[in-house]
Every structure is written in C-alpha cells, then in structure tokens.
Motif scaffolding. Sequence first.
Motif, PDB file in Angstrom:
ATOM      1  N   LEU A 195       0.932  -1.111   0.036  1.00  0.00           N
ATOM      2  CA  LEU A 195       0.041  -0.032   0.086  1.00  0.00           C
ATOM      3  C   LEU A 195       0.869   1.294  -0.018  1.00  0.00           C
ATOM      4  CD1 LEU A 195      -2.788  -0.853   2.595  1.00  0.00           C
ATOM      5  CD2 LEU A 195      -3.039  -1.160  -0.072  1.00  0.00           C
ATOM      6  N   GLY A 196       1.903   1.165   0.618  1.00  0.00           N
ATOM      7  CA  GLY A 196       2.887   2.296   0.608  1.00  0.00           C
ATOM      8  C   GLY A 196       3.293   2.734  -0.784  1.00  0.00           C
ATOM      9  N   LEU A 251      -7.333  -2.758  -5.199  1.00  0.00           N
ATOM     10  CA  LEU A 251      -6.383  -1.680  -4.697  1.00  0.00           C
ATOM     11  C   LEU A 251      -6.926  -0.050  -4.837  1.00  0.00           C
ATOM     12  CD1 LEU A 251      -3.107  -3.084  -5.420  1.00  0.00           C
ATOM     13  CD2 LEU A 251      -4.233  -3.353  -3.226  1.00  0.00           C
ATOM     14  N   PHE A 252      -7.868  -0.082  -5.772  1.00  0.00           N
ATOM     15  CA  PHE A 252      -8.075   1.317  -6.219  1.00  0.00           C
ATOM     16  C   PHE A 252      -8.429   2.231  -5.133  1.00  0.00           C
ATOM     17  CE2 PHE A 252     -11.229   4.685  -8.156  1.00  0.00           C
ATOM     18  CZ  PHE A 252     -10.160   5.125  -8.793  1.00  0.00           C
ATOM     19  N   SER A 253      -9.262   1.712  -4.287  1.00  0.00           N
ATOM     20  CA  SER A 253      -9.772   2.844  -3.193  1.00  0.00           C
ATOM     21  C   SER A 253      -8.491   3.145  -2.391  1.00  0.00           C
ATOM     22  CB  SER A 253     -10.966   2.193  -2.401  1.00  0.00           C
ATOM     23  OG  SER A 253     -10.577   1.145  -1.853  1.00  0.00           O
ATOM     24  N   HIS A 254      -7.404   2.283  -2.192  1.00  0.00           N
ATOM     25  CA  HIS A 254      -6.290   2.830  -1.206  1.00  0.00           C
ATOM     26  C   HIS A 254      -5.576   3.681  -2.102  1.00  0.00           C
ATOM     27  CE1 HIS A 254      -7.225  -0.553   1.342  1.00  0.00           C
ATOM     28  NE2 HIS A 254      -7.516  -1.271   0.358  1.00  0.00           N
ATOM     29  N   ARG A 279       1.175   0.513 -13.839  1.00  0.00           N
ATOM     30  CA  ARG A 279       2.575   0.110 -13.782  1.00  0.00           C
ATOM     31  C   ARG A 279       2.905  -0.475 -12.320  1.00  0.00           C
ATOM     32  NH1 ARG A 279       2.428   4.384 -17.225  1.00  0.00           N
ATOM     33  NH2 ARG A 279       2.667   6.051 -15.581  1.00  0.00           N
ATOM     34  N   LYS A 280       2.622   0.082 -11.263  1.00  0.00           N
ATOM     35  CA  LYS A 280       3.028  -0.437  -9.958  1.00  0.00           C
ATOM     36  C   LYS A 280       2.271  -1.924  -9.736  1.00  0.00           C
ATOM     37  CE  LYS A 280       4.961   3.010  -8.233  1.00  0.00           C
ATOM     38  NZ  LYS A 280       5.240   4.125  -7.216  1.00  0.00           N
ATOM     39  N   CYS A 281       0.958  -1.973 -10.249  1.00  0.00           N
ATOM     40  CA  CYS A 281       0.366  -3.340  -9.808  1.00  0.00           C
ATOM     41  C   CYS A 281       1.180  -4.339 -10.820  1.00  0.00           C
ATOM     42  CB  CYS A 281      -1.084  -3.272 -10.213  1.00  0.00           C
ATOM     43  SG  CYS A 281      -1.966  -2.464  -9.023  1.00  0.00           S
TER      44      CYS A 281
END
Length: 186
Positions: free
Chosen positions: A37-38, A79-82, A60-62
């Motif tokens: 998450l960071g 992960l989108f909402s995070h 890119r990160k995923c």
Amino acid sequence: MVDEKTLGELLAHNLQRNPGNIVIPTVPNLKLNPSILGVLPIFEGHRNENPYTHLGELDRKCTALFGKTNDLDNIKLTLFSHTLGDAPRDWLKHLQGGPFRTFEEVAKRFLKRYYPETLTIKLRSEITGIQQESGENLQEYYERFTRLCASCPNHNLTETSILDQFLQGMNDLDARLLQCSEGGVL
C-alpha cells in the motif's frame, strides 16, 4: 404488519460493514500489506493532477508488484480505493450506479468525474493552436508540445494532424532549419 421499532432502535449505529460501491473480487494469493500500500500512487483530486497519469501509475505499480497476470484488473479494482485521497475516496463511496464489478467500470467513472469533457476540449484546442514562444528553442518547444499531447490522451487527433500542428506552430527560423536538415532548401 408494520415493523415497529423504537426511536432509539432506529437511530442506533449500524455496525454491519457497509459493502460500498465496489464488489471486491477474490484474488488467489493476494496479500495486502503496508509495504504494498505504501508504494501505490495517491490521487488527491487537485486540479493539477491528471487522472490518466494516476491510472497509468497504478497499472505500472501493479504490474511491477504482481506481474502480468490474468488477475491484474481484479488486483487494480481491489487496490483502487487505497490510491485515493479523502475527497476522491468520498466521491467513490457515494458514487451512484453501482455496485461496480470491473476495474474498467470504475476507471471510466473516475475519468468522467476527474477529467471532464470540457477539459478535453480545452486541451485539444491548445494542441491545435500551439505556437513556439519567443526565445523558446526547438527542443523546449518539442518537450512542451509532447507534454501537452500526453496530458490529453483522448484528444482524438491523428498522428498526421498532430505532426501538422507541431510544424505549423514552429517559428520561421526553426521551420526552415528543419526543412533544410531534411534535404529541403533554406
């Protein structure tokens, strides 16, 4: 029979989890931890933020974290909402038309909210009316032009039209030098 409840029962806090607007898919072996998450990009919803850039960074990160997998869209949906700051997260929480089951559905709504059609029209107009500024060298003009085009990936201009706009916006000296370097006459 009418379900009769006391005022206290009606006003009591509901501690059941609010399911929200996104149906979180089951992704085998996905473990969310603070280190993942960071590193995710955060979109705060400010005017100078580009939602296309945010979605690209998320992709890119995923991809870097999880590789090219069939579950990549489900991972991005999870992960989108995070990746949203307070105001965009509040927008997502109250988004109508759900529940959303695919990342594409959420991304389209996100772009519609944070990249309105009026912005596309404005940027397309800037692309088609660009001019090399006084004192701006050709490299600076080219970089400014490419940044402008990248800021509006949905401009719907053909490659030929984009090249034409770039050339028409050049100052006379640079245009002649470019023509000469391509075998034309000065």
